[in-house]
Scaffold this active site. Sequence first.
Site, PDB file in Angstrom:
ATOM      1  N   PRO A 151       0.863  -1.239  -0.231  1.00  0.00           N
ATOM      2  CG  PRO A 151      -0.608  -1.741   1.725  1.00  0.00           C
ATOM      3  CD  PRO A 151       0.293  -1.948   1.366  1.00  0.00           C
ATOM      4  N   GLY A 184       2.362   4.326   1.226  1.00  0.00           N
ATOM      5  CA  GLY A 184       3.093   5.138   2.110  1.00  0.00           C
ATOM      6  C   GLY A 184       2.819   3.938   3.282  1.00  0.00           C
ATOM      7  CB  CYS A 185       3.404   0.668   3.305  1.00  0.00           C
ATOM      8  SG  CYS A 185       1.136   0.175   4.591  1.00  0.00           S
ATOM      9  CB  VAL A 186       7.710   2.608   5.784  1.00  0.00           C
ATOM     10  CG1 VAL A 186       8.267   4.346   5.196  1.00  0.00           C
ATOM     11  CG2 VAL A 186       7.499   2.933   7.110  1.00  0.00           C
TER      12      VAL A 186
END
Length: 110
Positions: free
Chosen positions: A106, A108-110
């Site tokens: 997704p 924005g996921c780091v």
Amino acid sequence: MEAVMAGQNVEVDEEGYLLQLDQWTSEVAEELAQQEGIAMTPEHWEIVNILREYYQEYQIAPAIRVLTKAVAKALGPEKGSNKYLYELFPLGPGKQACKIAGLPKPTGCV
């Protein structure tokens, strides 16, 4: 990169996300879950199926906030919470559930 899952060669990125969404099967999902340390239950499959339906409709993997709203709409507010989703996917519902569902990481996921 290629990996063998469920008896087939699948293309994955450096983090193990499938690159070809059509290579996903429930057997591949089980192997991805095992790699994540997750034993799939019917509750896990509910979330995976919601993610796959969401992706089919919008062509994007939802961020955690959107995922909780989608789960709440489909399964009720008790399951549409961060707490519930983190119980199922402790390293991050967005990241782990999307990986198991065969979806891209997704945004924005780091």
